[in-house]
Design a protein around this motif. Sequence first.
Motif, PDB file in Angstrom:
ATOM      1  N   PRO A 129     -18.855 -15.486  38.074  1.00  0.00           N
ATOM      2  CA  PRO A 129     -18.282 -15.110  36.772  1.00  0.00           C
ATOM      3  C   PRO A 129     -19.228 -15.390  35.611  1.00  0.00           C
ATOM      4  CG  PRO A 129     -17.158 -17.025  37.698  1.00  0.00           C
ATOM      5  CD  PRO A 129     -18.020 -16.469  38.780  1.00  0.00           C
ATOM      6  N   TRP A 130     -20.088 -16.385  35.772  1.00  0.00           N
ATOM      7  CA  TRP A 130     -21.000 -16.736  34.674  1.00  0.00           C
ATOM      8  C   TRP A 130     -22.050 -15.664  34.442  1.00  0.00           C
ATOM      9  CZ3 TRP A 130     -18.305 -20.256  32.621  1.00  0.00           C
ATOM     10  CH2 TRP A 130     -17.592 -21.148  33.416  1.00  0.00           C
ATOM     11  N   LEU A 131     -22.360 -14.894  35.474  1.00  0.00           N
ATOM     12  CA  LEU A 131     -23.294 -13.787  35.310  1.00  0.00           C
ATOM     13  C   LEU A 131     -22.573 -12.446  35.191  1.00  0.00           C
ATOM     14  CD1 LEU A 131     -26.097 -14.777  37.850  1.00  0.00           C
ATOM     15  CD2 LEU A 131     -26.154 -14.968  35.367  1.00  0.00           C
ATOM     16  N   ALA A 132     -21.475 -12.292  35.926  1.00  0.00           N
ATOM     17  CA  ALA A 132     -20.792 -10.995  35.954  1.00  0.00           C
ATOM     18  C   ALA A 132     -20.113 -10.669  34.626  1.00  0.00           C
ATOM     19  CB  ALA A 132     -19.770 -10.967  37.086  1.00  0.00           C
ATOM     20  N   TRP A 133     -19.480 -11.650  34.001  1.00  0.00           N
ATOM     21  CA  TRP A 133     -18.788 -11.358  32.737  1.00  0.00           C
ATOM     22  C   TRP A 133     -19.753 -10.927  31.631  1.00  0.00           C
ATOM     23  CZ3 TRP A 133     -14.030 -10.074  31.865  1.00  0.00           C
ATOM     24  CH2 TRP A 133     -12.993 -10.551  32.659  1.00  0.00           C
ATOM     25  N   PRO A 134     -20.825 -11.697  31.359  1.00  0.00           N
ATOM     26  CA  PRO A 134     -21.777 -11.206  30.344  1.00  0.00           C
ATOM     27  C   PRO A 134     -22.379  -9.860  30.719  1.00  0.00           C
ATOM     28  CG  PRO A 134     -22.169 -13.520  30.802  1.00  0.00           C
ATOM     29  CD  PRO A 134     -21.204 -13.044  31.839  1.00  0.00           C
ATOM     30  N   GLY A 135     -22.691  -9.689  32.016  1.00  0.00           N
ATOM     31  CA  GLY A 135     -23.235  -8.399  32.437  1.00  0.00           C
ATOM     32  C   GLY A 135     -22.261  -7.263  32.202  1.00  0.00           C
ATOM     33  N   ALA A 136     -20.973  -7.500  32.506  1.00  0.00           N
ATOM     34  CA  ALA A 136     -19.963  -6.460  32.305  1.00  0.00           C
ATOM     35  C   ALA A 136     -19.801  -6.120  30.830  1.00  0.00           C
ATOM     36  CB  ALA A 136     -18.629  -6.909  32.894  1.00  0.00           C
ATOM     37  N   LEU A 137     -19.850  -7.129  29.982  1.00  0.00           N
ATOM     38  CA  LEU A 137     -19.734  -6.861  28.542  1.00  0.00           C
ATOM     39  C   LEU A 137     -20.913  -6.024  28.055  1.00  0.00           C
ATOM     40  CD1 LEU A 137     -18.468 -10.342  27.276  1.00  0.00           C
ATOM     41  CD2 LEU A 137     -17.155  -8.217  27.453  1.00  0.00           C
ATOM     42  N   ALA A 138     -22.116  -6.355  28.532  1.00  0.00           N
ATOM     43  CA  ALA A 138     -23.289  -5.571  28.132  1.00  0.00           C
ATOM     44  C   ALA A 138     -23.185  -4.139  28.657  1.00  0.00           C
ATOM     45  CB  ALA A 138     -24.563  -6.243  28.665  1.00  0.00           C
ATOM     46  N   ILE A 139     -22.737  -3.987  29.894  1.00  0.00           N
ATOM     47  CA  ILE A 139     -22.592  -2.646  30.468  1.00  0.00           C
ATOM     48  C   ILE A 139     -21.532  -1.854  29.716  1.00  0.00           C
ATOM     49  CG2 ILE A 139     -21.807  -1.410  32.533  1.00  0.00           C
ATOM     50  CD1 ILE A 139     -23.133  -3.705  34.156  1.00  0.00           C
ATOM     51  N   THR A 140     -20.439  -2.499  29.356  1.00  0.00           N
ATOM     52  CA  THR A 140     -19.384  -1.815  28.610  1.00  0.00           C
ATOM     53  C   THR A 140     -19.887  -1.352  27.245  1.00  0.00           C
ATOM     54  OG1 THR A 140     -17.699  -3.115  29.753  1.00  0.00           O
ATOM     55  CG2 THR A 140     -17.050  -2.046  27.694  1.00  0.00           C
ATOM     56  N   TRP A 178     -10.872 -13.373  38.500  1.00  0.00           N
ATOM     57  CA  TRP A 178     -11.341 -14.453  37.628  1.00  0.00           C
ATOM     58  C   TRP A 178     -10.417 -14.640  36.429  1.00  0.00           C
ATOM     59  CZ3 TRP A 178     -16.604 -11.677  38.172  1.00  0.00           C
ATOM     60  CH2 TRP A 178     -17.224 -12.093  39.349  1.00  0.00           C
ATOM     61  N   ALA A 179      -9.947 -13.542  35.849  1.00  0.00           N
ATOM     62  CA  ALA A 179      -9.023 -13.659  34.717  1.00  0.00           C
ATOM     63  C   ALA A 179      -7.714 -14.303  35.161  1.00  0.00           C
ATOM     64  CB  ALA A 179      -8.765 -12.281  34.104  1.00  0.00           C
ATOM     65  N   GLY A 180      -7.207 -13.893  36.336  1.00  0.00           N
ATOM     66  CA  GLY A 180      -5.977 -14.493  36.837  1.00  0.00           C
ATOM     67  C   GLY A 180      -6.138 -15.960  37.181  1.00  0.00           C
ATOM     68  N   SER A 181      -7.331 -16.340  37.635  1.00  0.00           N
ATOM     69  CA  SER A 181      -7.576 -17.744  37.975  1.00  0.00           C
ATOM     70  C   SER A 181      -7.411 -18.647  36.760  1.00  0.00           C
ATOM     71  CB  SER A 181      -8.984 -17.908  38.553  1.00  0.00           C
ATOM     72  OG  SER A 181      -9.125 -17.193  39.758  1.00  0.00           O
ATOM     73  N   ALA A 182      -7.691 -18.108  35.595  1.00  0.00           N
ATOM     74  CA  ALA A 182      -7.570 -18.911  34.370  1.00  0.00           C
ATOM     75  C   ALA A 182      -6.137 -19.325  34.102  1.00  0.00           C
ATOM     76  CB  ALA A 182      -8.128 -18.122  33.182  1.00  0.00           C
ATOM     77  N   VAL A 183      -5.172 -18.580  34.647  1.00  0.00           N
ATOM     78  CA  VAL A 183      -3.752 -18.917  34.460  1.00  0.00           C
ATOM     79  C   VAL A 183      -3.092 -19.257  35.792  1.00  0.00           C
ATOM     80  CG1 VAL A 183      -3.510 -17.568  32.350  1.00  0.00           C
ATOM     81  CG2 VAL A 183      -3.130 -16.457  34.554  1.00  0.00           C
ATOM     82  N   GLY A 184      -3.921 -19.539  36.803  1.00  0.00           N
ATOM     83  CA  GLY A 184      -3.382 -19.948  38.085  1.00  0.00           C
ATOM     84  C   GLY A 184      -2.827 -18.826  38.935  1.00  0.00           C
ATOM     85  N   GLN A 185      -3.181 -17.577  38.647  1.00  0.00           N
ATOM     86  CA  GLN A 185      -2.670 -16.431  39.407  1.00  0.00           C
ATOM     87  C   GLN A 185      -3.819 -15.494  39.794  1.00  0.00           C
ATOM     88  OE1 GLN A 185       0.482 -15.872  40.401  1.00  0.00           O
ATOM     89  NE2 GLN A 185       1.204 -17.777  39.470  1.00  0.00           N
ATOM     90  N   PRO A 186      -4.754 -15.962  40.604  1.00  0.00           N
ATOM     91  CA  PRO A 186      -5.905 -15.093  40.934  1.00  0.00           C
ATOM     92  C   PRO A 186      -5.507 -13.839  41.693  1.00  0.00           C
ATOM     93  CG  PRO A 186      -5.889 -17.058  42.306  1.00  0.00           C
ATOM     94  CD  PRO A 186      -4.863 -17.280  41.258  1.00  0.00           C
ATOM     95  N   TRP A 187      -4.589 -13.968  42.661  1.00  0.00           N
ATOM     96  CA  TRP A 187      -4.208 -12.787  43.434  1.00  0.00           C
ATOM     97  C   TRP A 187      -3.518 -11.753  42.555  1.00  0.00           C
ATOM     98  CZ3 TRP A 187      -6.387 -11.588  47.705  1.00  0.00           C
ATOM     99  CH2 TRP A 187      -6.820 -12.577  48.598  1.00  0.00           C
TER     100      TRP A 187
END
Length: 748
Positions: free
Chosen positions: A67-78, A211-220
């Motif tokens: 997530p530390w690489l994928a999130w910044p990469g996704a924001l740049a790609i977006t 990863w977003a769901g993991s932040a609130v305890g609901q990854p699945w």
Amino acid sequence: MGDVPRMTPCRVSLAAVPSAVTMRSTASGRRGGVAVTIDRVGIAAGISAVGIALVAAIAVPLGFWTPWLAWPGALAITAAGWVMAGWSAGLEVSTATDDGRRTLLLSSLMTAGLALAFTVWNAVLHAEHLVLRRDPGAYGLYTQWIATRHRLPIPADLAAFGGPAAYDVTGFTLDAPAYYQVLHGTGAGLQAEIVPQFLVGPPALYSFGWWAGSAVGQPWAGAQIMPALLGGLALVTFGSLATRLIGPRWTPLAVAVLAVSYPVAWSARTTFSEPAALLVLLAGACLAVDAIGSGRRALGGLAGAVLGLAGLIRVDSVREVAAVVAVCVLPAVRGNRAAAPLAGGAVAGTLVSIGVWSIMSRPYLNTVSSSLVPLLAATGALVLVAAVVVPLARRRDRARSTDGMAAAAQPARAHRLMARGASVGVVAVGLVLLSRPLWLIARQAPDTPSARFVASLQAGQGLAVDAGRLYSEHSLAWVAWYLGWGGVVIAWGVLAALAGQVVTWWFARRATPPTWLLPAVAGFGSTVLVLYRPGITPDHPWADRRLVTVVLPVIVLAAVAGIAWSTRVLGARTSALGRRVLAAAGVAVLLGPTVWATAPVALLRTERGEVAAVGSVCAQLQPGDVVVAVEGTDDGHAQRSANEWLQVIRGVCGHPSGALLTPVAQLPDAVTRLAALVEGAGGHLVLLTAQEDAAAAQRVLDAATAGTSREGAPRLPAARLSTVEDRKLLTRRPPNGARLVIEVWLAR
């Protein structure tokens, strides 16, 4: 759904399907503001999706998909996707009237509202398909692995089973559906790894939900609602395409029909690849329409790259690339500057996708090679033919343009006959597809796993048992199940008329092609190929997935175009009230059957409770446990235990897992030998069986331990779940769900 004035001179009308929007290069007027922004959102999302898939194809094998690489990469790609979407001609009001601007704005807002409603509807009803029984489970477990382990391939932990000696035990395997064991070396140097079947694109996109769901305890839950989000973005993009081709007044109807059609909604409720593929293909189609209309090379190359890189999401996107390459020959010969970059970008993107497949999905390629290799060969042949034909045809055109008398002598009557012949040809293709059940029974080899599955369904549904049947001769009826025969007939008539108009444009020697050219011709070709050979196990709604990415969008667009044309032409001969009645009738013809088909399953939620069931099984396992699924089978075929639980135990529970596909008489000896190997490696053997009920599970475990020192070992009920799954019907659409029982027992 009133009439809109015909605007753009480059459009070949259906006498016509008008539009209040056009390319900036062909009309002047003020930009649509909010409407243009909404239009840009969908296209940017499609560009970003393939960009993220491409980055994941590089990062996952290297172990960098964190997530530390994928999130910044996704924001740049977006951000890059947003800029690239701005290269598109976009939407522009082509009249100076306030009514035209209001129509476009209202249409865009309605499209966005429908897309949002679709997203919420299907996110709330998302399936919890986790136990590996079909593709959603495979995609879900793939997502979980790369989101938490960040790399591929998956370690097989062969050492936990005593090393290569485990393969001397009768029936031992690490293989599971969609998770292939790949062996390297021989003898004492034998090594094993697990390679997922499918492509990296969808799991990479669904990782962000994890990863977003993991932040609130609901990854699945986070991962499982991602298809609904991508499906909503796909509807926004579909609205953009419909506005370009039909006009803004009719766009909300097209979006509503596609959104309500059950295959589209159903695929957005679970971790299928179709929502992502639909988004990317529609974004590529919008870019391609704008590129051909404006003649911009860079935009053509971008459109082609998006369509080609859709191969990172679904293998069968090669079919659309082949159709696009074939269609691009026509505008290229007429001197359209975007046609060659469009075809070249599509081919280049496909080559990149093939490279990724060969590195990450080679076992899967072997299983689909019988259909994929001919398709790739046909695409390569088309590229070679186009490379030869286009320069020669352009040279001939230039020679003719200098001979005014030759141009004047063109046989107009012959051209009209050829245009009518093209229309008749499209109708004939439809009649062939429609009549196939009368003279064809499509078959496959009767000894394949899918054929055995079909035979079991036939027996359970009171049908004649014929394991080799594919039922694909009924594929056109599958479309009518969800859109109604009225919509299918109207759409086919429109496609026939458009085929004739393409021929008329060709002989008129106009440089700018019809706006419909690429979506109609390439879409029709791909639709026919899908209907001719769906290439999928023929139970429903499972088989209806094949309709989602191309067939339903093409049929819906053409049907709505036909209703728009009918309302305009017939409405010109009646009063305002008459026009409203005609428009309402058209809406009813298209939307009514779709709502009727979806209503019984509109609130169906499947596979609920599987996340908790898997958690319960994992909780029973202890450090050092090595899990082996046992079936008690005499035919050597895996059943529920080995099929459903190997990757769950390996990926979710974090324990080594394998299976014994051993005849019942040899099972105790195999268990004894494997237990000795596991204990010698410092582990503890745990047997797992998944059956329909507790009594069946006990029989399997009794058979596995009979006469051994482990006879009578404690049996632990690890999970029991009664839930609902999708129906598996062969000859009709599903009216409801079916009961599913998951019962898992462990023996330590």
